[in-house]
Design a protein around this motif. Structure first.
Motif, PDB file in Angstrom:
ATOM      1  N   ASN A 190       0.850  -1.182   0.000  1.00  0.00           N
ATOM      2  CA  ASN A 190       0.000   0.000   0.000  1.00  0.00           C
ATOM      3  C   ASN A 190       0.890   1.238   0.000  1.00  0.00           C
ATOM      4  O   ASN A 190       1.411   1.644   1.033  1.00  0.00           O
ATOM      5  CB  ASN A 190      -0.917   0.008   1.228  1.00  0.00           C
ATOM      6  CG  ASN A 190      -1.894   1.168   1.208  1.00  0.00           C
ATOM      7  OD1 ASN A 190      -2.123   1.768   0.152  1.00  0.00           O
ATOM      8  ND2 ASN A 190      -2.460   1.487   2.362  1.00  0.00           N
ATOM      9  N   GLY A 191       1.091   1.824  -1.189  1.00  0.00           N
ATOM     10  CA  GLY A 191       1.976   2.982  -1.288  1.00  0.00           C
ATOM     11  C   GLY A 191       1.835   3.644  -2.638  1.00  0.00           C
ATOM     12  O   GLY A 191       1.231   3.091  -3.568  1.00  0.00           O
ATOM     13  N   THR A 202       6.250  -1.720 -12.192  1.00  0.00           N
ATOM     14  CA  THR A 202       5.738  -0.532 -11.507  1.00  0.00           C
ATOM     15  C   THR A 202       6.434  -0.414 -10.163  1.00  0.00           C
ATOM     16  O   THR A 202       6.503  -1.387  -9.408  1.00  0.00           O
ATOM     17  CB  THR A 202       4.214  -0.634 -11.298  1.00  0.00           C
ATOM     18  OG1 THR A 202       3.573  -0.678 -12.573  1.00  0.00           O
ATOM     19  CG2 THR A 202       3.691   0.568 -10.517  1.00  0.00           C
ATOM     20  N   ASP A 203       6.985   0.781  -9.871  1.00  0.00           N
ATOM     21  CA  ASP A 203       7.663   1.018  -8.589  1.00  0.00           C
ATOM     22  C   ASP A 203       6.685   1.611  -7.590  1.00  0.00           C
ATOM     23  O   ASP A 203       5.984   2.592  -7.894  1.00  0.00           O
ATOM     24  CB  ASP A 203       8.833   1.973  -8.774  1.00  0.00           C
ATOM     25  CG  ASP A 203      10.006   1.324  -9.495  1.00  0.00           C
ATOM     26  OD1 ASP A 203       9.964   0.090  -9.674  1.00  0.00           O
ATOM     27  OD2 ASP A 203      10.943   2.038  -9.871  1.00  0.00           O
ATOM     28  N   PHE A 204       6.663   1.023  -6.405  1.00  0.00           N
ATOM     29  CA  PHE A 204       5.859   1.547  -5.302  1.00  0.00           C
ATOM     30  C   PHE A 204       6.817   2.125  -4.256  1.00  0.00           C
ATOM     31  O   PHE A 204       7.718   1.422  -3.773  1.00  0.00           O
ATOM     32  CB  PHE A 204       4.997   0.446  -4.674  1.00  0.00           C
ATOM     33  CG  PHE A 204       3.946  -0.107  -5.597  1.00  0.00           C
ATOM     34  CD1 PHE A 204       2.703   0.500  -5.692  1.00  0.00           C
ATOM     35  CD2 PHE A 204       4.209  -1.214  -6.392  1.00  0.00           C
ATOM     36  CE1 PHE A 204       1.730  -0.006  -6.548  1.00  0.00           C
ATOM     37  CE2 PHE A 204       3.248  -1.718  -7.248  1.00  0.00           C
ATOM     38  CZ  PHE A 204       1.997  -1.111  -7.339  1.00  0.00           C
ATOM     39  N   CYS A 240      11.808   0.738   3.535  1.00  0.00           N
ATOM     40  CA  CYS A 240      12.465  -0.557   3.707  1.00  0.00           C
ATOM     41  C   CYS A 240      11.853  -1.283   4.905  1.00  0.00           C
ATOM     42  O   CYS A 240      11.570  -0.676   5.939  1.00  0.00           O
ATOM     43  CB  CYS A 240      13.964  -0.361   3.917  1.00  0.00           C
ATOM     44  SG  CYS A 240      14.881   0.017   2.407  1.00  0.00           S
ATOM     45  N   GLY A 241      11.658  -2.590   4.740  1.00  0.00           N
ATOM     46  CA  GLY A 241      11.080  -3.391   5.803  1.00  0.00           C
ATOM     47  C   GLY A 241       9.576  -3.543   5.704  1.00  0.00           C
ATOM     48  O   GLY A 241       8.980  -4.335   6.454  1.00  0.00           O
ATOM     49  N   THR A 242       8.936  -2.804   4.777  1.00  0.00           N
ATOM     50  CA  THR A 242       7.490  -2.928   4.598  1.00  0.00           C
ATOM     51  C   THR A 242       7.167  -4.334   4.089  1.00  0.00           C
ATOM     52  O   THR A 242       7.782  -4.807   3.131  1.00  0.00           O
ATOM     53  CB  THR A 242       6.969  -1.889   3.587  1.00  0.00           C
ATOM     54  OG1 THR A 242       7.273  -0.588   4.054  1.00  0.00           O
ATOM     55  CG2 THR A 242       5.471  -2.016   3.386  1.00  0.00           C
TER      56      THR A 242
END
Length: 431
Positions: free
Chosen positions: A309-310, A333-335, A339-341
């Motif tokens: 979710n971003g 596609t980049d979200f 880090c760690g999500t």
């Protein structure tokens, strides 16, 4: 093993893993992948660290080069402006010096003229004073001549004496007038001399100010020139470092391209088997068509769920790569998430492979089966770590890894890819 060979090992081992996917049956493919990864995990980890170090070195060198170039351009601009101001100041100094020389020459001439006028005035005053004394001592010349005439002098002598007296008087009047005029001219010359002296003083003051300005600008220019020289040295060093790192990364990129081709071939084989299995399943059930159902490894949903979710920070399509500078297809596609999500499976399926790649970093390849009549495979890239093992079956929404910035990455994000029948496609059409 040398540092140069370790990245090659990473690529070679990755290709070996992919080669395992082309075994006779899909079950055998999974077993081969598990066995190969267990045997080579330590070597892959070591190779991954080396490639990460190379990629970081390239990013750092490029950043250092960018900073040096920016500072160099700024310093050169400042140096150019300073040298321009110095050139203007030097031209003004030359003009003021010439003006000062002219003013001093005019002052010298005026002072000489004033000195001459003062001598002439002094001489005229002396002549007038002598005449006055002589007049007093001699008495009235006219009365004396008249007395001589009464005492019997020759009348012609009387006329001559009166004529001389008149001539002397006229001469003295002329001297007196010249004296008055000289005094007036002398005052004018004195005023001119004072004005010229003031002008010379002002010109000297301006010249001295310009000299001070030139000294300051010269020192500033020398300091800036030294700064530019240092920046040129720094830029040269940074460029050498960047060129070396870039050459290494371009070599790795070429190897990755070769790996990508091999991966696409392996994916094509998986797709063929998935579609064949789906066709046999429909035939066995008596169905003749349809395309929205699940395949042999996925769930029944026709769409995919968002893996994180971003916000989308870089969409699918052509772009210039932020690290290599190459204009090429951005195949996912980049979200933009930290880090760690946790990363969740976009659909149910089987983990085909997870390994380190020089470009994609830590990646997970998830076979989601047949959806909408095509074989769907999703990949999750640049992970910091994995959450499940290769060969595991996962459900839609299950955590399969965590966001990172491994491989060719400029920051924490998830690079999400969708392969339809083995070819990259726009992920947003499936979400």
């Amino acid at each position: 093993m040398t540092r140069l060979r370790k990245p090659l090992l990473a690529i070679a081992l990755s290709v070996m893993l992919l080669a395992g996917l082309s075994a006779p049956t899909f079950g055998d493919e999974k077993d081969d992948v598990k066995r190969e990864q267990r045997e080579n995990k330590k070597k892959l980890d070591a190779a991954r660290d080396e490639v990460q170090e190379s990629t970081k070195a390239a990013r750092d060198a490029k950043a250092a080069l960018d900073r040096a170039e920016s500072r160099l351009a700024d310093a050169q601009t400042k140096l150019g402006r300073t040298r321009g101001r110095l050139a203007v100041a030097q031209a003004e100094d030359a003009r003021l010096r010439a003006a000062l020389q002219r003013a001093e020459a005019e002052l010298a001439a005026a002072e000489a003229k004033l000195e001459k006028a003062e001598r002439e005035l002094k001489s005229s005053r002396g002549a007038v004073e002598s005449f006055a004394v002589e007049s007093v001592m001699a008495g009235d010349t006219g009365l004396k001549a008249f007395g001589d005439l009464l005492r019997g002098a020759d009348p012609a002598q009387f006329s001559e004496q009166m004529s001389v007296s008149t001539s002397i008087g006229d001469a003295q009047i002329a001297v007196m007038q010249e004296l008055a005029a000289s005094e007036v001219m002398l005052e004018i010359e004195r005023d001119k001399v004072e004005d010229l002296r003031d002008e010379v003083a002002a010109q000297k003051q301006k010249a001295e100010a310009i000299v001070v300005q030139m000294q300051a600008l010269t020192a500033q220019a020398e300091q800036q020139a030294a700064s530019v020289a240092q920046l040129v040295t720094a830029r040269t060093g940074a460029k050498r470092t960047a060129d070396k790192a870039l050459a290494e990364d371009q070599r790795l990129l070429a190897q990755w391209e070769a790996e990508r081709v091999a991966l696409e071939n392996q994916m094509a084989e998986i797709v063929r088997k998935e579609l064949e299995a789906a066709r046999k399943k429909r035939k066995k059930k008596g169905g003749g068509g349809g395309g929205g159902g699940g395949g042999t490894t996925g769930d029944s949903g026709g769409a995919l769920s968002w893996p994180v979710n971003g916000p989308i920070t870089s969409p699918y399509g052509m772009r210039r790569h932020p690290i290599t500078g190459v204009y090429k297809l951005h195949d996912g596609t980049d979200f933009g998430v930290g880090c760690g999500t946790p990363i969740r499976a976009a659909a149910g399926g089987t983990i085909v492979s997870q390994y380190y790649n020089g470009a994609y970093g830590n990646r997970v390849i998830l076979n989601n089966g047949v959806k909408r009549g095509v074989s769907v495979i999703t990949t999750y890239n640049h992970l910091s770590r994995y959450a499940v093992s290769t060969g595991a079956r996962v459900k839609r929404g299950q955590v399969i890894g965590y966001v990172g910035s491994t491989g060719y990455s400029t920051g924490c994000h998830l690079h999400f890819m969708v392969l339809a029948n083995g070819r990259t496609t726009q992920p947003m059409n499936w979400l």
